[in-house]
Every structure is written in structure tokens, then in C-alpha cells.
Design an enzyme around this catalytic site. Sequence first.
Site, short mmCIF file in Angstrom:
data_model
loop_
_atom_site.label_atom_id
_atom_site.label_comp_id
_atom_site.label_asym_id
_atom_site.label_seq_id
_atom_site.Cartn_x
_atom_site.Cartn_y
_atom_site.Cartn_z
N GLU A 1 -2.76 8.92 18.50
CA GLU A 1 -3.25 7.58 18.20
C GLU A 1 -2.21 6.54 18.59
OE1 GLU A 1 -4.95 7.49 14.26
OE2 GLU A 1 -4.48 5.36 14.05
N ASP B 1 -10.88 -0.26 2.38
CA ASP B 1 -11.04 1.18 2.29
C ASP B 1 -12.51 1.48 2.05
OD1 ASP B 1 -8.58 2.36 2.82
OD2 ASP B 1 -7.83 2.00 0.79
N ARG C 1 0.78 8.17 15.41
CA ARG C 1 0.59 9.40 14.64
C ARG C 1 -0.24 10.40 15.43
NH1 ARG C 1 -3.45 7.37 9.71
NH2 ARG C 1 -4.96 6.33 11.05
N TYR D 1 -9.33 -5.79 5.70
CA TYR D 1 -9.18 -4.35 5.70
C TYR D 1 -9.82 -3.84 4.41
CZ TYR D 1 -7.81 0.39 5.69
OH TYR D 1 -7.89 1.76 5.67
N ARG E 1 -6.10 -5.61 15.84
CA ARG E 1 -5.47 -4.51 16.55
C ARG E 1 -6.56 -3.50 16.89
NH1 ARG E 1 -0.90 -5.18 18.85
NH2 ARG E 1 -0.08 -3.10 18.46
N ARG F 1 8.50 6.79 -4.59
CA ARG F 1 8.47 7.62 -5.80
C ARG F 1 9.81 8.31 -6.03
NH1 ARG F 1 3.04 10.17 -3.88
NH2 ARG F 1 1.65 8.42 -4.34
N ARG G 1 0.80 -1.21 0.00
CA ARG G 1 0.00 0.00 0.00
C ARG G 1 0.85 1.28 0.00
NH1 ARG G 1 -4.78 0.45 2.69
NH2 ARG G 1 -3.82 1.41 4.47
P1 FAD Z 1 -17.76 -0.19 10.36
O1 FAD Z 1 -17.56 1.23 10.03
O2 FAD Z 1 -16.91 -0.79 11.41
O3 FAD Z 1 -19.31 -0.40 10.75
C1 FAD Z 1 -19.77 -1.55 11.40
C2 FAD Z 1 -20.86 -1.12 12.40
O4 FAD Z 1 -21.47 -2.30 12.92
C3 FAD Z 1 -20.30 -0.35 13.58
O5 FAD Z 1 -20.93 0.90 13.70
C4 FAD Z 1 -20.60 -1.25 14.78
O6 FAD Z 1 -20.97 -0.53 15.94
C5 FAD Z 1 -21.77 -2.07 14.29
N1 FAD Z 1 -21.89 -3.38 14.93
C6 FAD Z 1 -20.95 -4.36 14.98
N2 FAD Z 1 -21.42 -5.45 15.61
C7 FAD Z 1 -22.70 -5.16 15.98
C8 FAD Z 1 -23.71 -5.90 16.64
N3 FAD Z 1 -23.53 -7.16 17.05
N4 FAD Z 1 -24.92 -5.28 16.87
C9 FAD Z 1 -25.13 -4.00 16.44
N5 FAD Z 1 -24.20 -3.27 15.79
C10 FAD Z 1 -23.00 -3.84 15.56
N6 FAD Z 1 -10.81 4.07 4.47
C11 FAD Z 1 -10.60 4.96 3.48
O7 FAD Z 1 -11.13 4.79 2.38
N7 FAD Z 1 -9.83 6.08 3.69
C12 FAD Z 1 -9.23 6.33 4.89
O8 FAD Z 1 -8.53 7.34 5.04
C13 FAD Z 1 -9.44 5.39 5.95
N8 FAD Z 1 -8.85 5.59 7.15
C14 FAD Z 1 -9.04 4.68 8.14
C15 FAD Z 1 -8.42 4.90 9.37
C16 FAD Z 1 -8.58 3.98 10.39
C17 FAD Z 1 -7.91 4.23 11.71
C18 FAD Z 1 -9.34 2.81 10.17
C19 FAD Z 1 -9.48 1.78 11.25
C20 FAD Z 1 -9.97 2.59 8.97
C21 FAD Z 1 -9.84 3.52 7.93
N9 FAD Z 1 -10.49 3.35 6.72
C22 FAD Z 1 -10.26 4.25 5.70
C23 FAD Z 1 -11.41 2.21 6.48
C24 FAD Z 1 -12.87 2.56 6.83
O9 FAD Z 1 -12.98 2.85 8.20
C25 FAD Z 1 -13.77 1.37 6.44
O10 FAD Z 1 -13.75 1.21 5.03
C26 FAD Z 1 -15.23 1.52 6.84
O11 FAD Z 1 -15.36 1.84 8.19
C27 FAD Z 1 -15.97 0.22 6.57
O12 FAD Z 1 -17.31 0.33 6.98
P2 FAD Z 1 -18.09 -0.92 7.56
O13 FAD Z 1 -19.52 -0.53 7.54
O14 FAD Z 1 -17.70 -2.16 6.83
O15 FAD Z 1 -17.57 -1.10 9.06
#
Ligand code: FAD
Length: 383
Positions: free
Chosen positions: A301, A351, A278, A349, A248, A177, A173
Site C-alpha cells: 500500500e 470508522d 504497509r 474519516y 489522499r 501503553r 487515534r
Molecule cells: P464508501 O465505502 O466510500 O462508499 C461510498 C460509495 O459511493 C462507493 O462505493 C462509491 O463508488 C459510491 N459513489 C460515490 N460517488 C458516486 C456517484 N456520484 N454515483 C454513484 N456512486 C457513487 N473502518 C473501520 O472501522 N475499521 C478499519 O479497519 C478500517 N480500515 C480502513 C482502511 C482504509 C485504507 C480506509 C480508507 C478506510 C478504513 N476504514 C476502516 C473506514 C471504512 O472504509 C469506512 O468507514 C466506510 O467505507 C464508510 O462507508 P461509506 O459508505 O461512508 O463510504
Amino acid sequence: MPEPKSVLVIGAGLSGSVAARQLAEAGHRVTVIDERDHLAGNCHTARDPETGVMVHHYGPHIFHTGDRQVWEYVNRFAVMMPYRHQVKARVGDQVYALPINLHTINQFFGRAMDPAQARAFIAAQSRSTEPVSFEDQGLAFVGPALYAAFFRDYTRKQWGVDPARLPASILKRLPLRFTYDDNYFAHPYQAIPRDGYTAMVAAMLDHPGITVELNRAAETVTRAFDHQVYTGPLDRYFSHRLGRLGYRTLHFEHERVAAPWQGTAVMNYCDADVPHTRITEHMYFAPWEMARFTRSVVTFETSAQAGPGDIPYYPIRLLDDKTLLARYQALAQRTEGVTFLGRLGTYAYLDMDVAIRKALDASAHLIEAFARHARPDVFPDAA
Ligand code: FAD
């Protein structure tokens, strides 16, 4: 119009919200629940009531994609403001630009090389074996000096294991450059929603076919639904009966400070003796409104092994986890009436743009299966 189905979507993050919207637009009745007290999952943003700064509560989130359909999709729900992400790195008493580029190389080695000279200089130091581990990959990419300064200790802090035990894929990832281009992402569409990600997700869920319940865990739902879209942790769905998948977790410490504080959105700390990985200064994610802030919000963080009560952030995916994942996937395949989706539901993971793409594809598959009265695949995302 096919007979409407009742669908329970577990998780109001991007994956669940996109799936909910698509299903509702196709005429199905959708209930979305989330155990948190806010929408948008880990992309959640909210204005700090004292400073007015839009804070990315679970770490900095920059939307970037090469997928035109996904780009057009998010533009339906938010005003997307152009944003160019730059990251700086502290190593010792110096500040460098990431990803490693010609400026970083020249500054680090105290030289003034042109692109061809720098390429030859790095190639002479690189170890070119077939990269298996993160460490192999780092040494092959940048040679021992840059690897030790920028990656070795940072990676130990981030992943809690020796980089020699991590798969090479993690470092794919980060490009190297031989120009002065320090744009962190290479995608054609890069932006941040003007009113934050939570407003964008609220707009997605604003549909007469969707009911939302916050502060509601899946385990407390007793009502029956025709189908479930589950975006929570895969192992949790099965009550961890085969063991826990390794994650993690992250600890975020927010502080109000005078503006400007560090002068950039994200500063990585690469040295082993600094505990945080960071610091984020949130106002820099909104250049269009930044001038009005006299105070700023910064977030320190740190990364740690996730315990049972912690929020799981990054799947570790070491060999043991992959073996366990395959066993959970086999269980998921045998579970009818549930679609496992999202970064937690598929233990990957993702995005944001990839999460949206997968949610669009999975919901299209579901809508089509409902129309044919067919049994939808239960784990369309198996990787
Ligand atoms: P989530 O956002 O985790 O949503 C899942 C939801 O399910 C949560 O709200 C949780 O509370 C709920 N849940 C889980 N289990 C239960 C249950 N049993 N009952 C009820 N509710 C529940 N992507 C980018 O494109 N650009 C970035 O710059 C970027 N930066 C990031 C930085 C960090 C530190 C991290 C960790 C990730 C980053 N990402 C980034 C990735 C991005 O966060 C994810 O793509 C996105 O959150 C995925 O969404 P999701 O709905 O799959 O998961």
C-alpha cells in the site's frame, strides 16, 4: 403506515446500505445505485479465485466498536468472527509491536523496564507543551527518539506533508501503553464477518423494498425521486464549483505468494526510504480458515495526493480544506430533498461503526420527518 416515499440512495457502501435497509423496513421504496461494479464501497472483500483467500480490496478492514446497538445491527446480517488485531512495524532492520507498548519501548531502548520505570523514562523525554500539530502531539506522547522512528517519516509518507502542518487530532487515534498489551483496538466488540463485508452488505440490501443498480453514476439518473441520500463526495455533488476538497488516495498492489509470507496481518514500514506504508497479508484476517491455504495474497500500500481521476480515501482536512468544507456545507444546507451522508458526503474519516451509527441516526430522522410530512434537515451531519 405513512405514504411510502421513493428514495434514491447514491452509494452502496455501508452508509448508503444501512440507510437503504432502514428506509425499506419502514415501508419506503428505495433504489440504490453505485458506479462501481460491486457492493460495499471501500469495505469490499472478495475471494481471490486462485488462492481462495478473502482479500480486502481497499485496505485492511477490522470491525471494532463500543456501540452495542451497532454491534447487534451487524450481527443481523453476518456471522461475526472474533478477531484480535495486532500490527507490527519495521524500523531499520528491526520489527516492533504497535501500538507502542512496554515491549516496544524495552526493545527499542534495549532495556527491561517495568511499567512505572518506563512511564518515568518516557515522561523525562516528552515535551509537554499544549499540542497543536501532529508533531507536537508525537513529541509530547513519546519523546523525540520514538517519534522519529515510528511516526515522523511514516506520517510524511501517509499524508504527503510535514507532520508539523497536520492537526494533533490525527495522533489521538494511537495510544501509548505501559503494559505488554498489543491489542491494536480497545473496543469491547472486535470482529470480521465470516463471509466478508460484501456478503454482509448484500444481506442488508436483500429486501423486497430495495432495488440495486451497479455501474450506475448519480449523474446519469434522470428519474425524479421524493428524496435522495447522497454518500458520494460532497464537492462532486456540486460539480466542484467552489474547488476540490483535498484527499489522499491509495495505490494497492496485490501479489500471490507462498503462505505464510510475512507471518502477520499488517506490517507498517516506518522508514522514509521504503516507498510503501504497509503490507497486508489477507489470510491472517481469517484465522478460522487460515490453515487450509498453501498460497497467500499480500498487498503493498502506498499513499499519494488524490487527483481528479483517483479514488478519494482520506480527507486531508488542513485549514484550506476546512474553509472550503464550510462553504460546501453552507451549499448543502440550502439543497432541499437531499441527505448528505457517509465519509465522502460529509468529508470526514469515519470508522465503519461510526458510519453505521450515523446512517442509523440519519435514516431515523428521515423516517420520522416523512411520517410528519415535514421537511427533513438537509445536512444532519454537519460537523
Ligand atoms: P464508501 O465505502 O466510500 O462508499 C461510498 C460509495 O459511493 C462507493 O462505493 C462509491 O463508488 C459510491 N459513489 C460515490 N460517488 C458516486 C456517484 N456520484 N454515483 C454513484 N456512486 C457513487 N473502518 C473501520 O472501522 N475499521 C478499519 O479497519 C478500517 N480500515 C480502513 C482502511 C482504509 C485504507 C480506509 C480508507 C478506510 C478504513 N476504514 C476502516 C473506514 C471504512 O472504509 C469506512 O468507514 C466506510 O467505507 C464508510 O462507508 P461509506 O459508505 O461512508 O463510504
